[in-house]
Motif scaffolding. Structure first.
Motif, short mmCIF file in Angstrom:
data_model
loop_
_atom_site.label_atom_id
_atom_site.label_comp_id
_atom_site.label_asym_id
_atom_site.label_seq_id
_atom_site.Cartn_x
_atom_site.Cartn_y
_atom_site.Cartn_z
N ALA A 6 -3.70 -17.58 -8.56
CA ALA A 6 -4.70 -17.02 -7.65
C ALA A 6 -4.17 -16.78 -6.24
N GLY A 7 -3.11 -17.46 -5.83
CA GLY A 7 -2.63 -17.28 -4.47
C GLY A 7 -1.46 -18.18 -4.15
N ILE A 8 -1.00 -18.09 -2.91
CA ILE A 8 0.15 -18.85 -2.42
C ILE A 8 -0.25 -19.62 -1.18
N VAL A 9 0.12 -20.90 -1.14
CA VAL A 9 -0.11 -21.73 0.03
C VAL A 9 1.24 -22.01 0.68
N THR A 10 1.36 -21.67 1.96
CA THR A 10 2.56 -21.96 2.72
C THR A 10 2.28 -23.15 3.61
N VAL A 11 3.12 -24.16 3.50
CA VAL A 11 2.88 -25.42 4.18
C VAL A 11 3.31 -25.35 5.63
N GLY A 46 -4.49 -13.21 -3.36
CA GLY A 46 -4.09 -11.87 -3.75
C GLY A 46 -5.06 -10.76 -3.43
N PHE A 47 -6.36 -10.98 -3.55
CA PHE A 47 -7.33 -9.90 -3.35
C PHE A 47 -7.82 -9.81 -1.90
N SER A 48 -7.34 -10.71 -1.04
CA SER A 48 -7.77 -10.72 0.35
C SER A 48 -6.65 -10.18 1.24
N GLU A 49 -7.03 -9.61 2.37
CA GLU A 49 -6.04 -9.06 3.28
C GLU A 49 -5.46 -10.15 4.17
N GLY A 50 -4.16 -10.36 4.08
CA GLY A 50 -3.45 -11.29 4.95
C GLY A 50 -3.71 -12.75 4.66
N GLU A 51 -2.94 -13.58 5.34
CA GLU A 51 -3.05 -15.02 5.19
C GLU A 51 -4.22 -15.56 6.03
N LYS A 52 -4.80 -16.63 5.52
CA LYS A 52 -5.84 -17.35 6.25
C LYS A 52 -5.24 -18.69 6.66
N LEU A 53 -5.35 -19.05 7.92
CA LEU A 53 -4.80 -20.29 8.43
C LEU A 53 -5.88 -21.37 8.39
N LEU A 54 -5.55 -22.50 7.75
CA LEU A 54 -6.49 -23.61 7.65
C LEU A 54 -6.02 -24.76 8.53
N ASN A 55 -6.96 -25.32 9.30
CA ASN A 55 -6.73 -26.52 10.09
C ASN A 55 -7.36 -27.70 9.37
N PRO A 56 -7.09 -28.93 9.81
CA PRO A 56 -7.70 -30.10 9.16
C PRO A 56 -9.22 -29.98 9.10
N GLY A 57 -9.77 -30.28 7.93
CA GLY A 57 -11.22 -30.20 7.73
C GLY A 57 -11.71 -28.83 7.32
N LEU A 76 -12.51 -21.36 -0.49
CA LEU A 76 -13.01 -21.28 -1.86
C LEU A 76 -12.89 -19.84 -2.28
N ALA A 77 -12.23 -19.60 -3.39
CA ALA A 77 -12.04 -18.22 -3.85
C ALA A 77 -12.39 -18.12 -5.32
N ASN A 78 -12.98 -16.98 -5.67
CA ASN A 78 -13.25 -16.65 -7.06
C ASN A 78 -12.60 -15.30 -7.32
N ALA A 79 -11.46 -15.33 -8.02
CA ALA A 79 -10.68 -14.12 -8.23
C ALA A 79 -11.42 -13.08 -9.06
#
Length: 181
Positions: free
Chosen positions: A36-41, A69-80, A84-87
């Motif tokens: 469903a996607g890639i997480v970069t640490v 994959g179906f979204s434009e660009g990376e989303k940056l997540l901070n603590p907390g 949620l994605a439904n492909a």
């Protein structure tokens, strides 16, 4: 989970099918790849869930970049924060969660659901207790909000099924679900 030891130094990454919790010192550009996607640490504590059409990434410490994959660009997540994605429905939601605990509930044998297809909850019960629930896909249109623990199968089945209006019978490792009369 799998990785290629030959390419690790150049491109540290793992392939994940299921759920994994990652923490500690990670190599630069460490990635968790799923269907469903890639997480970069960019940080040190995060959880990745990838089952069926459900994909979830939770950040506990540091930061992670999530590319679905179906979204434009990376989303940056901070603590907390979590994604949620439904492909299959091409839906993506960024939300927050309570950081009382510094790791996912499943590490303690606790499973919490919010508006989740009931068939997915039944699949998790199967995994946690090594049981079979025939015809669970017929419940995919029902939504479940609730909780169960993997400490006791009977308590887990009661707390999950009764609020949905179902009872159950156990035969060997098979669970027959029936409507409460």
């Amino acid at each position: 989970i799998e990785y290629n030891s030959h390419t690790w130094r150049l491109s540290p990454s793992v392939k994940l099918d299921g759920e994994g919790y990652f923490y500690g010192s990670h190599a630069t550009n460490f990635r968790v790849k799923t269907a469903a996607g890639i997480v970069t640490v960019l940080g040190t504590k995060f959880n990745v869930y990838n089952r069926s059409s459900c994909y979830k990434v939770e950040c506990y410490q540091g930061k992670v970049a999530v590319d679905v994959g179906f979204s434009e660009g990376e989303k940056l997540l901070n603590p907390g924060q979590k994604i949620l994605a439904n492909a299959s429905k091409k839906k993506l939601r960024l939300t927050s969660f309570d950081l009382k605990s510094q790791d996912p509930n499943w590490n303690r044998g606790e499973f919490t659901y919010e508006n989740t297809p009931f068939s997915e909850v039944l699949s998790e019960l199967e995994r946690q207790f090594n049981i079979n629930i025939p015809n669970k896909d017929r419940y995919k249109n029902l939504s479940y909000t609730g909780f169960f623990s993997n400490k006791d199968i009977n308590i887990a089945l009661k707390t999950t099924l009764a609020p949905m209006g179902f009872s159950y019978k156990v035969s060997n490792r098979e669970i027959a679900i029936t409507p409460i009369e």
